[in-house]
Design a protein around this motif. Structure first.
Motif, mmCIF file in Angstrom:
data_model
loop_
_atom_site.group_PDB
_atom_site.id
_atom_site.type_symbol
_atom_site.label_atom_id
_atom_site.label_comp_id
_atom_site.label_asym_id
_atom_site.label_seq_id
_atom_site.Cartn_x
_atom_site.Cartn_y
_atom_site.Cartn_z
ATOM 1 N N GLN A 1 59.883 53.312 -6.349
ATOM 2 C CA GLN A 1 59.063 54.089 -7.290
ATOM 3 C C GLN A 1 57.902 54.790 -6.568
ATOM 4 N N GLY B 1 62.059 58.703 -9.738
ATOM 5 C CA GLY B 1 63.114 57.715 -9.966
ATOM 6 C C GLY B 1 64.447 58.131 -9.364
ATOM 7 N N PRO C 1 58.716 58.926 -7.102
ATOM 8 C CA PRO C 1 58.138 58.769 -8.440
ATOM 9 C C PRO C 1 59.052 59.285 -9.558
ATOM 10 N N TYR D 1 62.339 47.904 -5.845
ATOM 11 C CA TYR D 1 62.081 48.827 -6.953
ATOM 12 C C TYR D 1 60.666 49.400 -6.871
ATOM 13 N N GLU D 2 59.711 48.518 -6.596
ATOM 14 C CA GLU D 2 58.325 48.964 -6.473
ATOM 15 C C GLU D 2 58.186 50.000 -5.360
#
Length: 192
Positions: free
Chosen positions: A36, A42, A40, A32-33
């Protein structure tokens, strides 16, 4: 769940992904990190997805294959991939069982998403896969496999279907499982 990294991800999505994949909470949080950072917004657009494929197959024409793979991963048909769609796709194509991977392959070949594969759809995907094979490798293929058309015809023959028949998911999966040679027609892995 005291992990600060996972708090950025919805607990509902995290729990759902833990239930439906083999990934741990730590792995999902790391994914997930990274997601992202790379996306950015999503979401992954078709163009961004295509660029990812270009990196994996620098000597190939990945455009049509990437479009078809993207379509098969975009389960809600919104034209983008969110984190959940991305992880489910990653799981199905990398860590899933053979039958699960073949279920995904069926969705790839079912271009119009009507639950069946026609010979036309099968040949369309065979064409996209063939374009992944670099020219020098194409030249080394056997005579009955050295064009996308021939590969499509040969793959269709494994299912014992007439020209205008349709192929259901179970028939597709069983046909691939019953014919070891069929597997290399539904994927391309560059030599290592």
């Amino acid at each position: 769940m005291g992990n600060a990294k996972s708090s950025a991800m919805s607990k509902v999505i995290l729990e759902d992904l833990k239930l439906n994949t083999r990934f741990t909470e730590e792995e999902l949080s790391q994914w997930y990190e990274n997601f992202q950072k790379q996306c950015p917004s999503g979401r992954i657009t078709p163009d961004e997805f295509s660029k990812i494929y270009e990196r994996f197959f620098p000597d190939s024409d990945t455009t049509s294959y990437a479009q078809h793979v993207f379509r098969s991963f975009d389960t809600n048909d919104d034209g983008t991939l969110d984190f959940k769609e991305y992880i489910i796709a990653l799981h199905m194509t990398s860590t899933g069982k053979t039958e699960r991977k073949l279920e995904w392959a069926f969705s790839l070949f079912d271009v119009d998403k009507n639950g069946y594969i026609t010979k036309t759809e099968l040949k369309e995907i065979c064409q996209a896969i063939f374009k992944l094979i670099p020219k020098e490798e194409q030249e080394k293929l056997p005579d009955d496999e050295n064009t996308a058309e021939k590969r499509g015809d040969k793959l269709w023959s494994f299912f014992n279907k007439n020209e205008n028949d349709r192929l259901a998911e179970g028939e597709f999966i069983q046909g691939i499982l019953d014919n070891e040679d069929a597997l290399h027609f539904i994927q391309y892995e560059p030599p290592k």
